[in-house]
Design a protein around this motif. Sequence first.
Motif, PDB file in Angstrom:
ATOM      1  N   PHE A   1       0.831  -1.202   0.000  1.00  0.00           N
ATOM      2  CA  PHE A   1       0.000   0.000   0.000  1.00  0.00           C
ATOM      3  C   PHE A   1       0.869   1.257   0.000  1.00  0.00           C
ATOM      4  CE2 PHE A   1      -2.362   3.330   2.276  1.00  0.00           C
ATOM      5  CZ  PHE A   1      -3.455   3.450   1.437  1.00  0.00           C
ATOM      6  N   LEU A   2       1.996   1.196   0.695  1.00  0.00           N
ATOM      7  CA  LEU A   2       2.905   2.340   0.763  1.00  0.00           C
ATOM      8  C   LEU A   2       3.825   2.436  -0.449  1.00  0.00           C
ATOM      9  CD1 LEU A   2       3.868   2.100   4.530  1.00  0.00           C
ATOM     10  CD2 LEU A   2       2.374   3.790   3.466  1.00  0.00           C
TER      11      LEU A   2
ATOM     12  N   ALA B   1       7.855  -5.763   0.191  1.00  0.00           N
ATOM     13  CA  ALA B   1       6.652  -6.579   0.332  1.00  0.00           C
ATOM     14  C   ALA B   1       6.844  -7.935  -0.349  1.00  0.00           C
ATOM     15  CB  ALA B   1       5.446  -5.848  -0.266  1.00  0.00           C
ATOM     16  N   VAL B   2       7.489  -7.937  -1.523  1.00  0.00           N
ATOM     17  CA  VAL B   2       7.734  -9.190  -2.238  1.00  0.00           C
ATOM     18  C   VAL B   2       8.592 -10.119  -1.389  1.00  0.00           C
ATOM     19  CG1 VAL B   2       8.993 -10.203  -4.187  1.00  0.00           C
ATOM     20  CG2 VAL B   2       7.383  -8.355  -4.584  1.00  0.00           C
ATOM     21  N   GLU B   3       9.645  -9.574  -0.775  1.00  0.00           N
ATOM     22  CA  GLU B   3      10.521 -10.413   0.050  1.00  0.00           C
ATOM     23  C   GLU B   3       9.760 -11.014   1.229  1.00  0.00           C
ATOM     24  OE1 GLU B   3      13.468 -11.452  -0.880  1.00  0.00           O
ATOM     25  OE2 GLU B   3      13.084 -10.261  -2.673  1.00  0.00           O
ATOM     26  N   LEU B   4       8.930 -10.212   1.896  1.00  0.00           N
ATOM     27  CA  LEU B   4       8.137 -10.744   3.012  1.00  0.00           C
ATOM     28  C   LEU B   4       7.134 -11.790   2.531  1.00  0.00           C
ATOM     29  CD1 LEU B   4       7.365  -7.712   5.341  1.00  0.00           C
ATOM     30  CD2 LEU B   4       8.581  -9.808   5.910  1.00  0.00           C
TER      31      LEU B   4
ATOM     32  N   ASN C   1       2.425  -8.076  -9.411  1.00  0.00           N
ATOM     33  CA  ASN C   1       1.657  -7.304 -10.383  1.00  0.00           C
ATOM     34  C   ASN C   1       1.889  -5.812 -10.178  1.00  0.00           C
ATOM     35  OD1 ASN C   1       0.113  -7.977 -12.585  1.00  0.00           O
ATOM     36  ND2 ASN C   1      -1.726  -8.446 -11.415  1.00  0.00           N
ATOM     37  N   GLY C   2       1.852  -5.379  -8.924  1.00  0.00           N
ATOM     38  CA  GLY C   2       2.088  -3.972  -8.608  1.00  0.00           C
ATOM     39  C   GLY C   2       3.499  -3.523  -8.945  1.00  0.00           C
TER      40      GLY C   2
ATOM     41  N   ARG D   1      10.577   1.989 -13.379  1.00  0.00           N
ATOM     42  CA  ARG D   1      10.826   1.308 -12.095  1.00  0.00           C
ATOM     43  C   ARG D   1      11.347   2.319 -11.087  1.00  0.00           C
ATOM     44  NH1 ARG D   1      11.484  -4.766 -12.337  1.00  0.00           N
ATOM     45  NH2 ARG D   1      10.695  -5.149 -14.387  1.00  0.00           N
ATOM     46  N   ARG D   2      11.009   2.078  -9.845  1.00  0.00           N
ATOM     47  CA  ARG D   2      11.457   2.988  -8.768  1.00  0.00           C
ATOM     48  C   ARG D   2      12.700   2.464  -8.124  1.00  0.00           C
ATOM     49  NH1 ARG D   2       5.676   4.569  -6.150  1.00  0.00           N
ATOM     50  NH2 ARG D   2       4.866   5.344  -8.063  1.00  0.00           N
TER      51      ARG D   2
END
Length: 150
Positions: free
Chosen positions: A50-51, A57-60, A91-92, A149-150
Amino acid sequence: MLSPAPSATQEQRPKNSSCADTSWTPRPVSWASTTPTSSAAATTSPALSFLGEYQQAVELHRQTLTGYERVLGPDHPHTLNSRNGLANTLNGLGEYQQAVELHRRNLTGYEHVLGPDHPHTLNSRSNLAIARARLAEVGRRRWWQLPRRR
């Protein structure tokens, strides 16, 4: 407050009475070693997504999915939900091919465990369609239209 932990030999079975496949084999669960970490990661990774912290997030999500697969098996509903979260986060992040593969695997698992008409199966089918559409859309774009990409 945490509820009392089930015994290490207690078997886990989906609580859905409409399960089409009754051949699902419960596995003994070692709750002491996996539940707190997996639960914390499962709660934290959507917040990171969300942030906009997709890579974290992918790693978690990957750690959580690995734990669920090891302890509960590849077709347990918690494992399927975890894989769904990873696919949505990919996807995000713009990793559409990986997301499509995970959503396809998830759909097969949901159909096997819960049946083709269960709401989770239908949601999984929708997620796969969305990921496929995004992958196809990227294939039609020119290089200057691709997200950065960020």
